[in-house]
Design a protein around this motif. Structure first.
Motif, PDB file in Angstrom:
ATOM      1  N   SER A 108       0.717  -1.021  -0.129  1.00  0.00           N
ATOM      2  CA  SER A 108      -0.208   0.263  -0.358  1.00  0.00           C
ATOM      3  C   SER A 108       0.798   1.146  -0.245  1.00  0.00           C
ATOM      4  CB  SER A 108      -0.899   0.104   1.288  1.00  0.00           C
ATOM      5  OG  SER A 108      -1.493  -1.351   1.586  1.00  0.00           O
ATOM      6  N   ILE A 159      -3.233   5.963   1.658  1.00  0.00           N
ATOM      7  CA  ILE A 159      -3.786   5.791   2.872  1.00  0.00           C
ATOM      8  C   ILE A 159      -3.842   6.928   3.376  1.00  0.00           C
ATOM      9  CG2 ILE A 159      -3.393   4.806   5.407  1.00  0.00           C
ATOM     10  CD1 ILE A 159      -2.009   2.336   3.637  1.00  0.00           C
ATOM     11  N   ILE A 219      -5.243  -2.158   4.706  1.00  0.00           N
ATOM     12  CA  ILE A 219      -5.183  -1.170   4.431  1.00  0.00           C
ATOM     13  C   ILE A 219      -6.906  -0.224   4.891  1.00  0.00           C
ATOM     14  CG2 ILE A 219      -6.046   0.735   1.880  1.00  0.00           C
ATOM     15  CD1 ILE A 219      -4.767  -0.559   0.214  1.00  0.00           C
TER      16      ILE A 219
END
Length: 601
Positions: free
Chosen positions: A447, A452, A486
């Protein structure tokens, strides 16, 4: 005679010998130098004058008597030789030379003035002058040989005297070198031997006293100390044995397993409960290397694994071990403590080992499990009616079942807010029960940290408006991807941002920063606010479940589960969550996530 006087006399004697040899050597050198100077000044100078006379005589023989240059040089050399007569018989030769030179000067004068009676040359006269000159040279050459031989004899004699003095000085120095250090070290050997015996609990090896020097005084004092030590040992041995038996009895009757391992990882104490848990008798534990015993004992190998973790990196909550006991699973809480001893002799702290305790918490575990089951059951039972209530409140708020007046609308809004609070609490309780049961599922995938952070920042925008807060994002685009769930990571970041909004004053900034750690293996995300801060004594407590701390912002606080769940989420992903704060300067919550392997990225 004391040792200091002996050493002083030895050094003074050696110094006097050195000065004596040096002085005599200088005297001999000066004497030889004076002899050489006299030879050079007397005889060698006469030989050089004779050589000059012979060269001038050669010129006189080659030239007619009318040429006075050679005669002038001959007279000059002769005058100097006449003033440097030093050897026996040399004066007679000089007188004859003077007589012959006078005749030669008469011939030259008669020839120059034309008085007649003078030959053009005087070979017989010059031959006699040459013979006399050679005789004068021979006298001084023989004197040179005699004086050289005498000087050689004198030099040989002086050399023998110097060698004799050096031999005497060397032998005397060797005598002092062999005797003085032995006198200084002999007493130390005896003292060292007695100290070694005393270190081995033998206080009978006293030092024999000889003489009245410093070592004798030290020996008397040491012997008195040995007597006192023996007396003290005899008087306190019984007390020490009684104290040891008392401590042993306390250790053996503890209701916890106790292991004491020294700094060399050797087991020195194992009480009966620890022996029972390890299923090994005391004979196979006490005094044995812990690593060697652990090769055949899984439990001890697990315990030693915790010793390799530095004290600063150990988890604040002691690890829980599951041990089969009497056919059932029992739960023991492991506690590892470093033993630090202050060494007064060295005036510093020294590490001397570890204390490992195993406390039986099976009953507490059962109660905790019952509590968790109860919370899970109640949470699931409450979630359905609360969701139903929330749905009906939305219907009332939208007016589908009839319009509401202003007062009724406010009541419905209040009920909806309280119901939402209960729903969040129930959701958190469900997450806690899942974490405790280990049923929570994590979806790891590479990720981007920027994605994020951006998602969390976009989601939280509405909550920033009431206080007119702003977000300051510092997330480099070059950061490597992280291996994370996530959804769970975003939930953690939103929880930290919600706390920062809750405690920040109006018109302030909230900073979100991301950076690679020093080792390059993890990415660190931090959320910094400018709130009232957290006192040091509460900075670890806030991560405990249902923990509430006093604050000055007027906020009553939530369920006390958010940070606890956040830490569990981050820990389960291989990271760490912590806080740094000072009262009045705000707080910074930070967590780390491991960098995704290149194959996954």
């Amino acid at each position: 005679m004391n040792l200091k006087t002996k050493i002083t006399l030895a050094f003074v004697t050696m110094l006097l010998l050195l000065l004596g040899v040096s002085a005599y050597t200088l005297y001999s050198l000066n004497r030889l130098d004076r002899t050489a100077r006299n030879v050079l000044q007397d005889n060698l100078y006469s030989v050089e004058l004779g050589q000059q006379m012979l060269r001038a005589l050669d010129q006189v023989e080659r030239q007619p008597l009318s040429d006075t240059t050679g005669m002038h040089q001959l007279n000059q050399a002769f005058v100097r030789e006449a003033g440097n007569v030093t050897e026996p018989g040399e004066q007679a030769v000089v007188d004859q030379l003077q007589e012959q030179l006078a005749r030669l000067q008469e011939y030259q004068g008669a020839w120059l003035h034309g008085t007649g009676g003078a030959p053009d040359v005087a070979p017989d006269l010059t031959r006699r002058i040459r013979q006399l000159t050679y005789r004068m040279i021979d006298l001084n050459t023989q004197a040179l040989s005699r004086k050289n031989e005498a000087a050689n004899r004198t030099a040989t004699q002086q050399q023998r005297y110097v060698l004799a003095l050096l031999t005497i000085a060397l032998l005397t120095s060797l005598l002092f070198v062999l005797s003085v250090p032995e006198a200084a070290v002999g007493g130390l050997r005896q003292l060292t031997a007695s100290i070694d015996h005393a270190a081995n609990q033998d206080f009978t090896a006293s030092i024999p006293i000889r003489g009245h020097d410093e070592f004798a005084a030290v020996g008397r004092s040491f012997n008195q100390m040995l007597v006192q030590l023996q007396t003290y040992r005899t008087s306190t041995l019984a007390e020490l044995l009684a104290e040891r038996n008392r401590v042993t009895s306390i250790v053996n009757h503890l209701d916890e397993g106790l292991l004491l391992i020294d700094q060399n990882r050797r087991i020195i104490v194992a009480n009966p409960i620890a022996q029972s848990l390890l299923a090994l008798p005391a004979a196979q534990l006490l005094g044995q290397p812990a690593d060697a015993v652990a090769q055949g004992n899984d439990l001890l190998r697990t315990l030693l694994h915790h010793l390799d973790v530095p004290a600063a990196r150990r988890q604040p909550e002691a690890p829980l071990l599951t041990i089969a006991q009497h056919g059932e699973e029992a739960y023991f809480r492991l506690s590892v403590n470093d033993v630090i001893f202050f060494n007064e002799a060295l005036d510093k702290q020294e590490f001397v080992g570890w204390v490992l305790t195993l406390r039986n918490v099976s009953e507490f575990k059962k109660l905790d499990q019952a509590k968790s089951n109860f919370l899970a059951t109640v949470s699931h039972e409450l979630k359905t009616p609360l969701s139903s209530i929330n749905f009906h409140l939305k219907l009332l708020e939208n007016g589908r079942v009839g319009s509401l007046n202003a007062e009724q609308h406010d009541i419905v809004l209040t009920l909806k807010q309280e119901n939402q609070r209960l729903l969040r609490l129930v959701s958190e309780l469900i997450d806690v029960s899942r974490l405790e049961s280990g049923n929570i599922q994590l979806n790891f995938q590479p990720s981007r940290v920027a994605d994020i952070v951006q998602f969390a920042a976009d989601t939280i925008q509405l909550q920033l408006r009431p206080k007119q807060l702003t977000l300051d994002l510092d997330v480099p685009a070059t950061l490597p991807p992280v291996r994370a769930d996530i959804e769970k990571t975003t939930w953690v970041l939103l929880n930290l941002l919600a706390n920062a909004i809750r405690y920040s004053p109006e018109h302030e900034q909230i900073h979100i920063r991301a950076a690679l750690t020093a080792d390059g293996q993890q990415v660190r995300l931090s959320v910094q606010d400018h709130g009232p801060g957290i006192a040091p004594q509460y900075q670890e407590k806030i991560f405990q479940r249902f923990a509430q701390i006093p604050n000055q912002s007027g906020y009553a606080g939530g369920s006390g589960l958010g940070l606890s769940i956040a830490r569990e989420f981050i820990t389960s992903q291989g990271g760490q969550l912590g806080v740094s704060s000072e009262l009045g300067t705000g707080s910074t919550f930070a967590f780390t996530l491991p960098v995704a392997p290149r194959a996954e990225a």
